[in-house]
Design an enzyme around this catalytic site. Sequence first.
Site, PDB file in Angstrom:
ATOM      1  N   GLU A 293      70.035  18.428 -16.746  1.00 39.56           N
ATOM      2  CA  GLU A 293      70.517  19.269 -17.457  1.00 39.56           C
ATOM      3  C   GLU A 293      70.053  20.641 -16.786  1.00 39.56           C
ATOM      4  O   GLU A 293      70.000  21.648 -17.494  1.00 39.56           O
ATOM      5  CB  GLU A 293      70.287  19.108 -18.939  1.00 39.56           C
TER       6      GLU A 293
ATOM      7  N   THR B  27      77.128  16.141 -10.856  1.00 34.32           N
ATOM      8  CA  THR B  27      75.917  16.048  -9.804  1.00 34.32           C
ATOM      9  C   THR B  27      76.632  15.135  -8.531  1.00 34.32           C
ATOM     10  O   THR B  27      77.309  14.080  -9.038  1.00 34.32           O
ATOM     11  CB  THR B  27      74.737  15.589 -10.207  1.00 34.32           C
TER      12      THR B  27
HETATM   13  C1  LIG Z   1      74.049  14.333 -28.606  1.00 36.44           C
HETATM   14  C2  LIG Z   1      73.447  14.115 -27.089  1.00 36.44           C
HETATM   15  C3  LIG Z   1      72.983  15.392 -26.502  1.00 36.44           C
HETATM   16  C4  LIG Z   1      72.790  15.428 -25.071  1.00 36.44           C
HETATM   17  C5  LIG Z   1      73.072  14.239 -24.321  1.00 36.44           C
HETATM   18  C6  LIG Z   1      72.238  13.356 -24.216  1.00 36.44           C
HETATM   19  C7  LIG Z   1      71.103  13.218 -23.366  1.00 36.44           C
HETATM   20  C8  LIG Z   1      70.902  13.902 -22.062  1.00 36.44           C
HETATM   21  C9  LIG Z   1      70.523  13.023 -21.139  1.00 36.44           C
HETATM   22  C10 LIG Z   1      71.208  13.315 -19.758  1.00 36.44           C
HETATM   23  C11 LIG Z   1      71.986  14.398 -19.595  1.00 36.44           C
HETATM   24  C12 LIG Z   1      71.996  15.107 -18.194  1.00 36.44           C
HETATM   25  C13 LIG Z   1      73.360  15.418 -17.780  1.00 36.44           C
HETATM   26  C14 LIG Z   1      73.173  16.439 -16.518  1.00 36.44           C
HETATM   27  O1  LIG Z   1      72.203  16.445 -15.734  1.00 36.44           O
HETATM   28  S1  LIG Z   1      74.725  17.071 -16.174  1.00 36.44           S
HETATM   29  C15 LIG Z   1      74.468  17.962 -14.850  1.00 36.44           C
HETATM   30  C16 LIG Z   1      73.611  19.299 -15.102  1.00 36.44           C
HETATM   31  N1  LIG Z   1      73.393  20.238 -14.018  1.00 36.44           N
HETATM   32  C17 LIG Z   1      72.976  21.362 -13.947  1.00 36.44           C
HETATM   33  O2  LIG Z   1      72.259  21.628 -14.847  1.00 36.44           O
HETATM   34  C18 LIG Z   1      73.027  22.140 -12.936  1.00 36.44           C
HETATM   35  C19 LIG Z   1      71.995  23.291 -12.768  1.00 36.44           C
HETATM   36  N2  LIG Z   1      72.848  24.322 -12.074  1.00 36.44           N
HETATM   37  C20 LIG Z   1      73.518  25.322 -12.665  1.00 36.44           C
HETATM   38  O3  LIG Z   1      73.503  25.548 -13.971  1.00 36.44           O
HETATM   39  C21 LIG Z   1      74.108  26.493 -11.850  1.00 36.44           C
HETATM   40  O4  LIG Z   1      74.130  25.992 -10.463  1.00 36.44           O
HETATM   41  C22 LIG Z   1      73.189  27.918 -11.740  1.00 36.44           C
HETATM   42  C23 LIG Z   1      71.760  27.277 -11.262  1.00 36.44           C
HETATM   43  C24 LIG Z   1      73.106  28.538 -13.138  1.00 36.44           C
HETATM   44  C25 LIG Z   1      73.690  28.618 -10.810  1.00 36.44           C
HETATM   45  O5  LIG Z   1      75.059  28.728 -10.915  1.00 36.44           O
HETATM   46  P1  LIG Z   1      75.904  30.009 -10.083  1.00 36.44           P
HETATM   47  O6  LIG Z   1      77.411  29.633 -10.403  1.00 36.44           O
HETATM   48  O7  LIG Z   1      75.458  29.764  -8.545  1.00 36.44           O
HETATM   49  O8  LIG Z   1      75.502  31.299 -10.773  1.00 36.44           O
HETATM   50  P2  LIG Z   1      74.398  32.316 -10.138  1.00 36.44           P
HETATM   51  O9  LIG Z   1      74.729  33.002  -9.092  1.00 36.44           O
HETATM   52  O10 LIG Z   1      73.060  31.807 -10.240  1.00 36.44           O
HETATM   53  O11 LIG Z   1      74.513  33.374 -11.263  1.00 36.44           O
HETATM   54  C26 LIG Z   1      75.910  34.004 -11.442  1.00 36.44           C
HETATM   55  C27 LIG Z   1      75.986  34.566 -12.687  1.00 36.44           C
HETATM   56  O12 LIG Z   1      76.123  33.386 -13.811  1.00 36.44           O
HETATM   57  C28 LIG Z   1      75.452  33.739 -14.803  1.00 36.44           C
HETATM   58  N3  LIG Z   1      75.333  32.328 -15.420  1.00 36.44           N
HETATM   59  C29 LIG Z   1      74.802  31.124 -14.674  1.00 36.44           C
HETATM   60  N4  LIG Z   1      74.887  29.911 -15.437  1.00 36.44           N
HETATM   61  C30 LIG Z   1      75.497  30.600 -16.693  1.00 36.44           C
HETATM   62  C31 LIG Z   1      75.808  29.928 -17.831  1.00 36.44           C
HETATM   63  N5  LIG Z   1      75.564  28.380 -18.093  1.00 36.44           N
HETATM   64  N6  LIG Z   1      76.263  30.396 -18.902  1.00 36.44           N
HETATM   65  C32 LIG Z   1      76.311  31.614 -18.698  1.00 36.44           C
HETATM   66  N7  LIG Z   1      76.104  32.552 -17.476  1.00 36.44           N
HETATM   67  C33 LIG Z   1      75.560  31.812 -16.442  1.00 36.44           C
HETATM   68  C34 LIG Z   1      73.900  34.128 -14.135  1.00 36.44           C
HETATM   69  O13 LIG Z   1      73.138  34.468 -15.290  1.00 36.44           O
HETATM   70  C35 LIG Z   1      74.585  34.990 -13.436  1.00 36.44           C
HETATM   71  O14 LIG Z   1      74.867  36.115 -14.217  1.00 36.44           O
HETATM   72  P3  LIG Z   1      74.684  37.658 -13.669  1.00 36.44           P
HETATM   73  O15 LIG Z   1      74.949  38.538 -14.798  1.00 36.44           O
HETATM   74  O16 LIG Z   1      73.154  37.711 -13.134  1.00 36.44           O
HETATM   75  O17 LIG Z   1      75.565  37.899 -12.767  1.00 36.44           O
HETATM   76  C1  LIG Z   2      68.088  10.518 -15.625  1.00 33.19           C
HETATM   77  C2  LIG Z   2      68.991  11.594 -15.102  1.00 33.19           C
HETATM   78  C3  LIG Z   2      70.371  11.445 -15.848  1.00 33.19           C
HETATM   79  C4  LIG Z   2      71.314  12.403 -15.080  1.00 33.19           C
HETATM   80  N1  LIG Z   2      72.334  12.402 -15.689  1.00 33.19           N
HETATM   81  C5  LIG Z   2      73.421  13.146 -15.141  1.00 33.19           C
HETATM   82  C6  LIG Z   2      74.919  13.018 -15.913  1.00 33.19           C
HETATM   83  O1  LIG Z   2      75.216  12.453 -16.754  1.00 33.19           O
HETATM   84  N2  LIG Z   2      75.620  13.824 -15.071  1.00 33.19           N
HETATM   85  C7  LIG Z   2      75.616  14.780 -14.144  1.00 33.19           C
HETATM   86  O2  LIG Z   2      76.519  15.416 -13.484  1.00 33.19           O
HETATM   87  N3  LIG Z   2      74.177  14.727 -13.556  1.00 33.19           N
HETATM   88  C8  LIG Z   2      73.215  13.990 -14.019  1.00 33.19           C
HETATM   89  N4  LIG Z   2      72.053  14.028 -13.482  1.00 33.19           N
HETATM   90  C9  LIG Z   2      71.853  14.773 -12.414  1.00 33.19           C
HETATM   91  C10 LIG Z   2      70.849  16.228 -12.768  1.00 33.19           C
HETATM   92  O3  LIG Z   2      71.277  16.969 -13.529  1.00 33.19           O
HETATM   93  C11 LIG Z   2      70.312  16.855 -11.516  1.00 33.19           C
HETATM   94  O4  LIG Z   2      69.532  15.692 -10.662  1.00 33.19           O
HETATM   95  C12 LIG Z   2      69.577  18.201 -11.728  1.00 33.19           C
HETATM   96  O5  LIG Z   2      70.656  18.921 -12.219  1.00 33.19           O
HETATM   97  C13 LIG Z   2      68.743  18.518 -10.616  1.00 33.19           C
HETATM   98  O6  LIG Z   2      69.270  18.833  -9.443  1.00 33.19           O
HETATM   99  P1  LIG Z   2      68.927  18.138  -8.103  1.00 33.19           P
HETATM  100  O7  LIG Z   2      68.766  16.632  -8.235  1.00 33.19           O
HETATM  101  O8  LIG Z   2      69.882  18.468  -7.166  1.00 33.19           O
HETATM  102  O9  LIG Z   2      67.691  18.649  -7.855  1.00 33.19           O
HETATM  103  P2  LIG Z   2      67.428  19.881  -6.468  1.00 33.19           P
HETATM  104  O10 LIG Z   2      67.825  21.016  -6.628  1.00 33.19           O
HETATM  105  O11 LIG Z   2      67.649  19.217  -5.214  1.00 33.19           O
HETATM  106  O12 LIG Z   2      65.539  19.843  -6.643  1.00 33.19           O
HETATM  107  C14 LIG Z   2      64.715  19.604  -5.732  1.00 33.19           C
HETATM  108  C15 LIG Z   2      63.556  20.618  -5.682  1.00 33.19           C
HETATM  109  O13 LIG Z   2      64.264  21.733  -5.246  1.00 33.19           O
HETATM  110  C16 LIG Z   2      63.927  23.004  -5.932  1.00 33.19           C
HETATM  111  N5  LIG Z   2      65.002  24.097  -6.032  1.00 33.19           N
HETATM  112  C17 LIG Z   2      66.320  23.646  -5.934  1.00 33.19           C
HETATM  113  N6  LIG Z   2      66.772  24.949  -5.623  1.00 33.19           N
HETATM  114  C18 LIG Z   2      65.968  25.769  -5.890  1.00 33.19           C
HETATM  115  C19 LIG Z   2      66.036  27.221  -5.731  1.00 33.19           C
HETATM  116  N7  LIG Z   2      67.198  28.024  -5.772  1.00 33.19           N
HETATM  117  N8  LIG Z   2      64.886  27.816  -5.758  1.00 33.19           N
HETATM  118  C20 LIG Z   2      63.688  27.322  -5.963  1.00 33.19           C
HETATM  119  N9  LIG Z   2      63.502  25.800  -6.109  1.00 33.19           N
HETATM  120  C21 LIG Z   2      64.662  25.218  -5.841  1.00 33.19           C
HETATM  121  C22 LIG Z   2      63.830  22.362  -7.483  1.00 33.19           C
HETATM  122  O14 LIG Z   2      62.932  23.109  -8.430  1.00 33.19           O
HETATM  123  C23 LIG Z   2      63.092  20.925  -7.180  1.00 33.19           C
HETATM  124  O15 LIG Z   2      61.692  21.231  -7.117  1.00 33.19           O
HETATM  125  C24 LIG Z   2      71.003  13.246 -14.059  1.00 33.19           C
HETATM  126  C25 LIG Z   2      69.840  13.095 -13.471  1.00 33.19           C
HETATM  127  C26 LIG Z   2      68.802  12.190 -13.979  1.00 33.19           C
HETATM  128  C27 LIG Z   2      67.321  12.090 -13.328  1.00 33.19           C
END
Ligand SMILES: CC/C=C\C/C=C\C/C=C\CCCC(=O)SCCNC(=O)CCNC(=O)[C@H](O)C(C)(C)COP(=O)(O)OP(=O)(O)OC[C@H]1O[C@@H](n2cnc3c(N)ncnc32)[C@H](O)[C@@H]1OP(=O)(O)O
Ligand SMILES: Cc1cc2nc3c(=O)[nH]c(=O)nc-3n(C[C@H](O)[C@H](O)[C@H](O)COP(=O)(O)OP(=O)(O)OC[C@H]3O[C@@H](n4cnc5c(N)ncnc54)[C@H](O)[C@@H]3O)c2cc1C
Length: 647
Positions: free
Chosen positions: A430, A144
């Site tokens: 996530e 992120t």
């Molecule tokens: C033991 C301890 C366990 C855990 C750790 C502890 C605690 C956890 C605490 C905090 C952890 C937090 C860490 C984080 O937050 S890390 C950052 C997380 N960030 C996200 O989750 C980002 C979310 N966004 C996305 O995943 C992608 O941007 C997206 C929304 C999925 C869009 O991706 P994009 O590449 O633009 O794809 P699309 O154009 O929407 O779709 C194209 C195609 O790909 C398919 N697709 C998308 N994602 C996946 C996937 N993950 N796997 C498989 N396929 C995927 C999608 O379905 C589409 O398919 P089509 O057939 O329609 O083409």
């Molecule tokens: C406690 C905490 C721990 C984290 N740890 C990690 C980490 O270890 N590593 C890491 O990489 N990241 C980490 N993150 C980041 C986290 O993964 C992101 O904050 C999360 O994926 C949401 O993305 P964003 O912040 O860009 O939200 P945004 O996408 O900016 O969301 C803002 C609003 O926009 C809306 N929105 C966005 N896109 C769309 C769409 N296409 N259509 C409709 N609505 C939409 C959402 O629903 C939401 O209401 C952490 C976040 C938190 C809060």
Amino acid sequence: MEGVDHLAFERNKAQFDVDEMKIVWAGSREDFELSDRISRLVASDPVFRKDDRAALGRKELFKNTLRKAAHAWKRVIELRLSGEFSALEPEAYKLRAFVDQPAFTDLHWGMFVPAIQGQGTDEQQQKWLPLAYRMQIIGCYAQTELGHGSNVQGLETTATFDPKTDEFVIHSPTLTSSKWWPGGLGKVSTHAVVYARLIIDGQDYGVHGFIVQLRSLDDHLPLPGITIGDIGMKFGNAAYNTMDNGVLTFDHVRIPRNQMLMRVSQVTREGKYVHSNVPRQLVYGTMVYVRQKIVADASVALSRAVCIATRYSAVRRQFGSHNGGLETQVIDYKTQQSRLFPLLASAYAFRFVGEWLLWLYTDVTERLKAKDFSTLPEAHACTAGLKSLTTTATADGIEECRKLCGGHGYLCSSGLPELFAVYVPACTYEGDNIVLLLQVARHLVKTVSQLSTGNKPVGTTAYMARLEQLLQYHSDVKKAEDWLKPNVVLEAFEARAARMCVACAQNLSKFSNPEEGFQELAADLVEAAVAHCQLIVVSNVYALSLLHKHLGDFISTGCIDPKQGSLANEQLRNLYSQVRPNAVALVDAYNYTDHYLGSILGRYDGNVYPKLYEEAWKDPLNDSIVPDGFKEYIQPLLKQQLRNARL
Ligand SMILES: CC/C=C\C/C=C\C/C=C\CCCC(=O)SCCNC(=O)CCNC(=O)[C@H](O)C(C)(C)COP(=O)(O)OP(=O)(O)OC[C@H]1O[C@@H](n2cnc3c(N)ncnc32)[C@H](O)[C@@H]1OP(=O)(O)O
Ligand SMILES: Cc1cc2nc3c(=O)[nH]c(=O)nc-3n(C[C@H](O)[C@H](O)[C@H](O)COP(=O)(O)OP(=O)(O)OC[C@H]3O[C@@H](n4cnc5c(N)ncnc54)[C@H](O)[C@@H]3O)c2cc1C
């Protein structure tokens, strides 16, 4: 009174074997014995005390967390709790059980290691994993950025290949490209898996993962070109402030070519990009792994809140006294039951659907090893959808449990405010829950659109193969107990989900631009995705309270009529009466120690009032009878007012 079990009368009502249910909840007798052993070790170890967190400032809070994490790791090794390094998940969970608050170890074990396992070549795994397993390096997952989180393809950090030196140059071209949020990054991690745009000879190949060292292993100072720190205080007092979520920028930092994670795609020495015929989304594999973990975490968090609220609801009496007799236990009020028992059921439901999701994830992981990508879309849709569904329900459920405890639920000593503050970011991290539901909706609409091509839906969308039948379906429920038949409930949920998905697909077809239609209908698509995900939970576990909560969908889609809806509600009340005598026993089955619950309201012995009263006096504000500031600010005011009054 000390030593008296004020809930014994409730426990004597149980109509099932609690010890057997403890095994069911833990997953196996071995898992029960291990978790029971760890929880008792933690409860008896003063290093893991939790009652001081609210009073600590950020620096002390964080230092204390480092102390706990180090002690936990030492204890895991001393007690030989550290299984074979190949069985990593227990490592992460054992540590989390010890530390029991957000800490850098979550991301080291929960994301940094899985990213290398899932996206590193065999050689890269052989080099980096032993260092990570022994915690000779500490890693985080830096994806992120300040400007992008949900939109991974919008990330701006660059990794430019330099053929002259066989290196990648990692750079933050803009302020918004600053890495922002990664847990463990701000003050602790020595390394990160950094997600950046791969640039070769001016061409952008999209986002890939790179192992980057951030800090010196000698003096822990940031390496040249690295600017790094904590992003600041977050929601709540202690809560997630025990975690150093960080900010990181790169100023042309060079890493060897072999530090790009190359299981999915490779860059040769000559600078040629090789993308073996695997889906580019495998680079997202770590997120899929964590999402399925988060479903299991949801059942734990919700069960903690439900345990507190159930035990307290059995202890608390309010109104209903006749002739000086005892007042009514609030757990006997039907409104309390209608709010609490669905959450009790949800905790169990999420525990079991989490087991199913782990099976699904394990299955898809095995298939990927054999280059079988057929179930990847299903795995993505299920992990995304269930992560969204269970975290939303759990966050709402913890807040409901606070309200179920009345005023005392708002005290820190209830354990509920802290649990809520630590838990709620799960709806965002996530993957933002709405963004993930839209992914599910894409999958559903695609499935419906492919039916006409003869494509047979499989897995959790298999019910779509019976679309004609489901579109004609109307429940034949005639009496309340008909709702106890699993197939009756399942068919209603299938019909509701199918009809909502088909309605969206039909409305989408009216748009000449599908993407424009998807955006316009996004709110409806999210509701259809929720209906589908609830069906997954129902088909694995439970239903009627969901049916009652979403009665509008079932009636508006014609699956059931209002009479059948009221029969479902009648049956629900009957079920609450069956749950009531077992409620305390059902939460005892979680086998949580008082230390783990951290709640006076949720004490095993139900000895709430004396302990609440005792705890109040420990507050620092009670260190003095006249509070600091009174004589300085208030007393002069009072005296002045009194003087004015006498004039
Ligand atoms: C033991 C301890 C366990 C855990 C750790 C502890 C605690 C956890 C605490 C905090 C952890 C937090 C860490 C984080 O937050 S890390 C950052 C997380 N960030 C996200 O989750 C980002 C979310 N966004 C996305 O995943 C992608 O941007 C997206 C929304 C999925 C869009 O991706 P994009 O590449 O633009 O794809 P699309 O154009 O929407 O779709 C194209 C195609 O790909 C398919 N697709 C998308 N994602 C996946 C996937 N993950 N796997 C498989 N396929 C995927 C999608 O379905 C589409 O398919 P089509 O057939 O329609 O083409
Ligand atoms: C406690 C905490 C721990 C984290 N740890 C990690 C980490 O270890 N590593 C890491 O990489 N990241 C980490 N993150 C980041 C986290 O993964 C992101 O904050 C999360 O994926 C949401 O993305 P964003 O912040 O860009 O939200 P945004 O996408 O900016 O969301 C803002 C609003 O926009 C809306 N929105 C966005 N896109 C769309 C769409 N296409 N259509 C409709 N609505 C939409 C959402 O629903 C939401 O209401 C952490 C976040 C938190 C809060």
